[in-house]
Structure formats: C-alpha cells, structure tokens
Design a protein around this motif. Sequence first.
Motif, PDB file in Angstrom:
ATOM      1  N   SER A 144       0.823  -1.212   0.000  1.00  0.00           N
ATOM      2  CA  SER A 144       0.000   0.000   0.000  1.00  0.00           C
ATOM      3  C   SER A 144       0.856   1.260   0.000  1.00  0.00           C
ATOM      4  N   THR A 152      -6.115  -1.687  -4.906  1.00  0.00           N
ATOM      5  CA  THR A 152      -5.158  -2.419  -4.079  1.00  0.00           C
ATOM      6  C   THR A 152      -4.416  -3.421  -4.950  1.00  0.00           C
ATOM      7  N   SER A 177      -6.680   0.266   1.187  1.00  0.00           N
ATOM      8  CA  SER A 177      -6.636   0.549  -0.247  1.00  0.00           C
ATOM      9  C   SER A 177      -6.184   1.979  -0.474  1.00  0.00           C
TER      10      SER A 177
END
Length: 512
Positions: free
Chosen positions: A321, A405, A460
């Motif tokens: 991330s 993601t 995300s």
Amino acid sequence: MIDYNDFEVWFLTGAQLLYGGDAVVAVDGHSNKMVQGLNESGRLPVKVVYKGTVNSAAEVSDAFRKANADPKCVGVITWMHTFSPAKMWIHGLKDFQKPLLHLHTQFNREIPWDTMDMDFMNLNQSAHGDREFGHICARMRVRRKVVVGYWQDPATQDKIAVWMRVCVAWADAQDMLILRFGDQMNNVAVTDGDKVEAEQRLGYHVDYMPFSDVMPYFDAVADKDVDALVAEYFRLYDHDAALEDRSTSGYRKIWNSAKAELTLRAVLKAKGAKGFTTNFDDLGDVNVEQTGRGFDQIPGLASQRLMQEGYGFGAEGDWKSAALFRTVWVMNKGMNGGCSFLEDYTLNFDGKRSAILQAHMLEICPLIADAKPKLEINFLGIGIRKSDTARLVFTSKKGPGCTATIIDLGNRFRLIANDVECIESKPLPKLHVASALWIPMPDFETGAGAWIMAGGTHHSCFSYDLTAEYWEDYAEIAGIEFLHINKDTTLSGFKKELRMNEVYYMLNKALQ
Ligand code: MN
C-alpha cells in the motif's frame, strides 16, 4: 517531489521508403504538425517529442534503444502514417522496455472526396498500416495501450493523458525505495507478499530500517525547527486554543509529534525513500517517557502530512500500500480531488444506501478533506504506546472516486479497482479520526462481495480523480492481473472472470 516537466513521451512515426523520399518528407511534416497540435492542446501532462520517421528495422531498433536509455523518456507513442511492414518492428519491440501506446489515427480528419487520388492514398495509409503494426504487437504479445480516435479530439487526447500519468508513475516506481519502520503486524496475510517478485515485476525496493538507525536522526532534530513546525500546525489547522499553552501536556504531545515528523522526513530524505510503513508495536525505546529518546506516540500526524507531501504510506507494515499510494499520489499530481490511504473501518447497513466508513486510527491523507482539518490530541489505547496522540480530524468530499489495491496470490500480483461513490457522512463525536463514507459500486452487497471474492485488502489507495482507466493502463504496463468492480459488475459474472483468470495466469506462467 515530482515534476511532470522533467519527463517526455516520444513519438515515432512508422513509414517505409517504398513511396519515395518525397513521401517520407510529407510524412515527417504531418507528424510534426500532429505532435505540435498534441502539445498545444493543453490536455497532455507530459511533453510529446517527435523522434522522426522510422523506415527500416535498423531505424526502429535504434529509436527504441535510445528510448530505453534516456531517463527523461517514460514511454513511446507509435503511429503508422504509411504501411510500415511490421517485420521491421520485431527486433525493436523485443528490446523495448518502456510503456508503449499505439495511436490509431489519421492526419486528415475526413476523406477529401473530391481531390483524393492514388498519390494521396500512397501517403495516407494509417487505416491499414496501423493494423499491420497491431498484428505484430499481438503476435509478439507486446503489452500496450491502443488509442483509437482523431488526434485533435479531446476524447482521444484524454486517453493519451491518462496513459502519460501512468507512465510517469511507472517510471517513478522503478527506483522507488520503501522503508519499513518495523515489520508486518504479526500474522497479517493480506498486506504481505513476495518482495523479490515485487521488485522484479513492479520496480520498487523494500527495506527494513530498525529504530536504532532512526535515533541519530531523532537526536539531530533542532528544537527551534520543532517550535517552527508546531507554529505552522497552529497556523494551518483548526485547534482548541488551550493546546497553544506550552505548559500543558497537550502542547508537549504536539511538540513531540512535530519532532517525529521532522525525524521521519530527515530519514526519508537521507535514504532517498519515496514511501514508508509504520508498526504501532515498534516505536523505538520502550522507556521513552524516561529517556526522551524515541516516539512517545504513534506518528500519525507525521504520516498524514508526509502522505500529503507525496510520500507513500502503509500502516502496520503494509509496504504494497505504501508503494501504491506513492503511485496514486504521482498520478494524481496537479489534479483537484485528492487521494489517500484508507481502511475499510466499519459498515453501515441502510438498504440501497448501505455504505462503508473509510478511516484509520490516525493515518488519513488531508488531501481528501472537505474542509480545514482540525488538529486534536486524543487518547489512543493501542500498540506499544498507549498515549495521548496527535492527529488531523476531518470528513471527506462527496462524489465519485476509485480505490485500488494490489495483492500477492502466490503466482502473480492482482490489482483490484473498485469505483465508489463518497456520500455525506455524519459527525463522530466519540471517534476522533479522519474518515470518508462510500458506497462501493454497483452496490454495497455486490461491490464488497466481489472485493472479498477477489481477496482484496482492508487497506486501499483511493483517489477522487483517477478512474479505472489509469489502473487498467498500470496493470497492462506491469503485466499483472486487473479486476475492475464497477456499475456493471455482477457476482456471478465476476466469479467466472476469477476462474478464467486463474487458468489464464497458470498457462501464461507456463509459457514464460
Ligand atoms: Mn490498518
């Protein structure tokens, strides 16, 4: 942190010498006008540089070799003005390592019905020339974006603009360093993955940095710089006036938080890192209250502000991330909506308006705030420091966006994007976090169901400005799986796509 003016996209025009030197001169003239028109459109974020016609295998190979070697060049646009026999592209395409966009267009918008003769036809052959080029790309399995449309049309230019932003972010990722202050949160699967494969496939490098290495940077921070940063906080953010009283513990917490920000920024700059992760169980010396050395609270405010500045961030050791947020930030540069790292926090069941509150215990990027953030000190009872902790609190703008993601499935990376609609949230008087509230498309049940079926993370990277087209281009460049959950998604159709992709990637791997 990134300047789009530092980059170029090269434009190569395919032709051949069959039609004589005059034809090539005319092709060159047309190409120059087109590139000039594209640059003057005001719609393209990166300058297009015309690199001439290529008329032979040697010229094609030479052009692609130069594109590979020039750090300013982030991608190449090809366009076939005449019929450009595609065998001459084989060696160049085989060697080419950067993103490719094949533009299928034509110099003239309309057919000049009354004047068109065979000379015109010998010169203007994009209709069939681009198909010959498309064939060799398909035959060689060259990953590329195909844009079809008249070169002066905004819709055509906008598709090129999307790809250009992805190209800049892709180039940015190829020397990206992500620093991890602490490891993954214990036992968490979805945020972990194969860092070696990530470096091969996605470009970025992930390193661990123990807190003992951070401490020299902490010790080197000057008190006057911390004072100045605290003053900046009070200038920039709403806050209770009592916090400005230097004799209070609240002021001390904000001061320590500012010192953490200066420490982290100094480390990131010194190491040339573009992103970082934190872990709330690993914040340096456990005796910080006595020694004064180390972070006395989770550096949430620092993470919020560093994200806004362009540093990638992932909480709890989530390096994928962190890298993806940096990529989102680069693609988002100069756009108005904003972007943030977010976590699916809690659900609100409300029929067709069922939604997911997006938040984190601290680390949400202020770029998505709907108004001036409020600087607050609140107790945070998680992690190694159970302590009053500084953070920026705000709610987020309403409107459509897209979140994404990347997960590691063992044999491949999968990029999942979900279109979402951010809706009006409600005040959270007892939960002092920044947040957004969204309905995943096409509706909560299908959107969340598809995301979970696909194995998507609870973290995300969200943007109001980037559409799924960006992610499709990114996945194409990276050569990774792409799934888009959108208004047309059905769970049964999505499950079929998952099953088909499973077979495709198994075979694809076997063929490599
Ligand atoms: Mn989290």
